[in-house]
Motif scaffolding. Structure first.
Motif, PDB file in Angstrom:
ATOM      1  N   LYS A  76      -3.195  -7.679  -8.667  1.00 18.92           N
ATOM      2  CA  LYS A  76      -3.916  -6.866  -9.642  1.00 18.92           C
ATOM      3  C   LYS A  76      -3.982  -5.390  -9.240  1.00 18.92           C
ATOM      4  O   LYS A  76      -4.513  -4.571  -9.990  1.00 18.92           O
ATOM      5  CB  LYS A  76      -5.341  -7.404  -9.828  1.00 18.92           C
ATOM      6  N   GLY A  77      -3.504  -5.073  -8.041  1.00 18.79           N
ATOM      7  CA  GLY A  77      -3.486  -3.678  -7.591  1.00 18.79           C
ATOM      8  C   GLY A  77      -4.780  -3.187  -6.972  1.00 18.79           C
ATOM      9  O   GLY A  77      -5.013  -1.982  -6.896  1.00 18.79           O
ATOM     10  N   PHE A  78      -5.621  -4.108  -6.481  1.00 21.43           N
ATOM     11  CA  PHE A  78      -6.904  -3.717  -5.900  1.00 21.43           C
ATOM     12  C   PHE A  78      -6.864  -3.539  -4.383  1.00 21.43           C
ATOM     13  O   PHE A  78      -7.706  -2.840  -3.829  1.00 21.43           O
ATOM     14  CB  PHE A  78      -7.987  -4.734  -6.252  1.00 21.43           C
ATOM     15  N   VAL A  79      -5.931  -4.204  -3.708  1.00 22.87           N
ATOM     16  CA  VAL A  79      -5.803  -4.065  -2.250  1.00 22.87           C
ATOM     17  C   VAL A  79      -4.330  -3.951  -1.872  1.00 22.87           C
ATOM     18  O   VAL A  79      -3.439  -4.334  -2.639  1.00 22.87           O
ATOM     19  CB  VAL A  79      -6.431  -5.260  -1.466  1.00 22.87           C
ATOM     20  N   GLU A  80      -4.136  -3.417  -0.685  1.00 19.86           N
ATOM     21  CA  GLU A  80      -2.796  -3.364  -0.077  1.00 19.86           C
ATOM     22  C   GLU A  80      -2.897  -3.941   1.324  1.00 19.86           C
ATOM     23  O   GLU A  80      -3.902  -3.749   2.008  1.00 19.86           O
ATOM     24  CB  GLU A  80      -2.303  -1.920   0.016  1.00 19.86           C
ATOM     25  N   ARG A  81      -1.841  -4.618   1.739  1.00 21.73           N
ATOM     26  CA  ARG A  81      -1.760  -5.120   3.117  1.00 21.73           C
ATOM     27  C   ARG A  81      -0.711  -4.286   3.832  1.00 21.73           C
ATOM     28  O   ARG A  81       0.396  -4.112   3.340  1.00 21.73           O
ATOM     29  CB  ARG A  81      -1.352  -6.588   3.143  1.00 21.73           C
ATOM     30  N   LYS A  82      -1.088  -3.791   5.000  1.00 27.51           N
ATOM     31  CA  LYS A  82      -0.173  -2.971   5.787  1.00 27.51           C
ATOM     32  C   LYS A  82      -0.196  -3.446   7.237  1.00 27.51           C
ATOM     33  O   LYS A  82      -1.245  -3.836   7.753  1.00 27.51           O
ATOM     34  CB  LYS A  82      -0.578  -1.496   5.737  1.00 27.51           C
ATOM     35  N   LYS A  83       0.957  -3.377   7.868  1.00 30.40           N
ATOM     36  CA  LYS A  83       1.022  -3.754   9.277  1.00 30.40           C
ATOM     37  C   LYS A  83       0.208  -2.779  10.113  1.00 30.40           C
ATOM     38  O   LYS A  83       0.238  -1.568   9.897  1.00 30.40           O
ATOM     39  CB  LYS A  83       2.474  -3.747   9.771  1.00 30.40           C
ATOM     40  N   SER A  84      -0.501  -3.340  11.074  1.00 30.38           N
ATOM     41  CA  SER A  84      -1.271  -2.523  12.001  1.00 30.38           C
ATOM     42  C   SER A  84      -0.329  -1.739  12.900  1.00 30.38           C
ATOM     43  O   SER A  84       0.678  -2.276  13.369  1.00 30.38           O
ATOM     44  CB  SER A  84      -2.166  -3.429  12.859  1.00 30.38           C
ATOM     45  N   GLN A  85      -0.647  -0.486  13.131  1.00 35.12           N
ATOM     46  CA  GLN A  85       0.171   0.317  14.044  1.00 35.12           C
ATOM     47  C   GLN A  85      -0.031  -0.126  15.484  1.00 35.12           C
ATOM     48  O   GLN A  85       0.869  -0.011  16.302  1.00 35.12           O
ATOM     49  CB  GLN A  85      -0.152   1.797  13.879  1.00 35.12           C
ATOM     50  N   ALA A  86      -1.211  -0.661  15.779  1.00 34.59           N
ATOM     51  CA  ALA A  86      -1.498  -1.121  17.137  1.00 34.59           C
ATOM     52  C   ALA A  86      -0.831  -2.456  17.446  1.00 34.59           C
ATOM     53  O   ALA A  86      -0.423  -2.700  18.565  1.00 34.59           O
ATOM     54  CB  ALA A  86      -3.006  -1.240  17.341  1.00 34.59           C
ATOM     55  N   ASP A  87      -0.739  -3.327  16.441  1.00 28.82           N
ATOM     56  CA  ASP A  87      -0.151  -4.651  16.614  1.00 28.82           C
ATOM     57  C   ASP A  87       0.572  -5.026  15.327  1.00 28.82           C
ATOM     58  O   ASP A  87      -0.063  -5.410  14.346  1.00 28.82           O
ATOM     59  CB  ASP A  87      -1.241  -5.674  16.947  1.00 28.82           C
ATOM     60  N   GLY A  88       1.873  -4.925  15.316  1.00 24.69           N
ATOM     61  CA  GLY A  88       2.684  -5.166  14.127  1.00 24.69           C
ATOM     62  C   GLY A  88       2.546  -6.558  13.547  1.00 24.69           C
ATOM     63  O   GLY A  88       2.879  -6.787  12.388  1.00 24.69           O
ATOM     64  N   ARG A  89       2.050  -7.515  14.334  1.00 25.38           N
ATOM     65  CA  ARG A  89       1.858  -8.876  13.821  1.00 25.38           C
ATOM     66  C   ARG A  89       0.605  -8.966  12.947  1.00 25.38           C
ATOM     67  O   ARG A  89       0.444  -9.897  12.178  1.00 25.38           O
ATOM     68  CB  ARG A  89       1.727  -9.871  14.980  1.00 25.38           C
ATOM     69  N   ASN A  90      -0.263  -8.001  13.098  1.00 25.18           N
ATOM     70  CA  ASN A  90      -1.549  -8.005  12.393  1.00 25.18           C
ATOM     71  C   ASN A  90      -1.441  -7.165  11.123  1.00 25.18           C
ATOM     72  O   ASN A  90      -1.023  -6.020  11.167  1.00 25.18           O
ATOM     73  CB  ASN A  90      -2.617  -7.419  13.317  1.00 25.18           C
ATOM     74  N   LYS A  91      -1.823  -7.754   9.982  1.00 26.62           N
ATOM     75  CA  LYS A  91      -1.827  -7.007   8.722  1.00 26.62           C
ATOM     76  C   LYS A  91      -3.255  -6.607   8.383  1.00 26.62           C
ATOM     77  O   LYS A  91      -4.155  -7.446   8.374  1.00 26.62           O
ATOM     78  CB  LYS A  91      -1.233  -7.847   7.588  1.00 26.62           C
ATOM     79  N   LEU A  92      -3.436  -5.330   8.113  1.00 23.39           N
ATOM     80  CA  LEU A  92      -4.744  -4.810   7.740  1.00 23.39           C
ATOM     81  C   LEU A  92      -4.850  -4.751   6.220  1.00 23.39           C
ATOM     82  O   LEU A  92      -3.853  -4.594   5.526  1.00 23.39           O
ATOM     83  CB  LEU A  92      -4.949  -3.421   8.353  1.00 23.39           C
ATOM     84  N   ILE A  93      -6.072  -4.869   5.737  1.00 24.23           N
ATOM     85  CA  ILE A  93      -6.332  -4.879   4.302  1.00 24.23           C
ATOM     86  C   ILE A  93      -6.983  -3.550   3.918  1.00 24.23           C
ATOM     87  O   ILE A  93      -7.971  -3.138   4.530  1.00 24.23           O
ATOM     88  CB  ILE A  93      -7.289  -6.030   3.894  1.00 24.23           C
TER      89      ILE A  93
END
Length: 145
Positions: A76-93
């Motif tokens: 719906k375009g309300f959030v984005e998931r992006k890889k953490s710069q500190a840990d590429g395995r972790n996706k931040l919201i």
């Protein structure tokens, strides 16, 4: 006690949920999706990064449930998931501009809810109610049996 306080707390909770749902449904969001946006908005104000696990722990939901909620919010375009710069395995919201605008407007709606809730209740009584609610929560979270 002649009146059942648990019953009245439950009724107040349902009435508040109904008020919140009126707003979120008008924005094409479910209550659960709105709750996640509010959580992310609070984290953003505190400059805290949030991943899916944080959401699962905060709301005490399973991984599949949160995955579904986040998928729909992303579609719906309300959030984005992006890889953490500190840990590429972790996706931040992250919230999008669209969701930030909705949360800004929700603050106005919340003000209206607060006005209804505290009509004819003075500031001192409001502080006392909040103090009692905090004590209730502390008492229920402490296993003193």
């Amino acid at each position: 006690m002649s009146e059942d306080i648990i019953f009245y707390i439950r009724l107040v909770y349902f009435a508040l949920e109904r008020e919140k749902n009126i707003y979120f449904e008008s924005q094409n969001l479910t209550s659960s999706q709105g709750d996640i946006l509010l959580f992310l908005g609070g984290a953003k104000r505190c400059q805290k990064e949030v991943n899916q696990k944080d959401i699962e722990q905060h709301f005490r939901l399973t991984n599949p449930t949160v995955t579904g909620l986040l998928n729909r919010l992303e579609e719906k375009g309300f959030v984005e998931r992006k890889k953490s710069q500190a840990d590429g395995r972790n996706k931040l919201i992250f919230l999008t501009e669209k969701s930030l605008a909705i949360l800004d407007r929700f603050r106005d709606h919340k003000y209206i809810i607060d006005e209804k809730l505290f009509h004819n209740i003075n500031q001192s009584e409001q502080e006392m109610i909040l103090d009692y609610l905090k004590k209730f929560l502390t008492n229920l979270n402490n296993d003193t049996r």
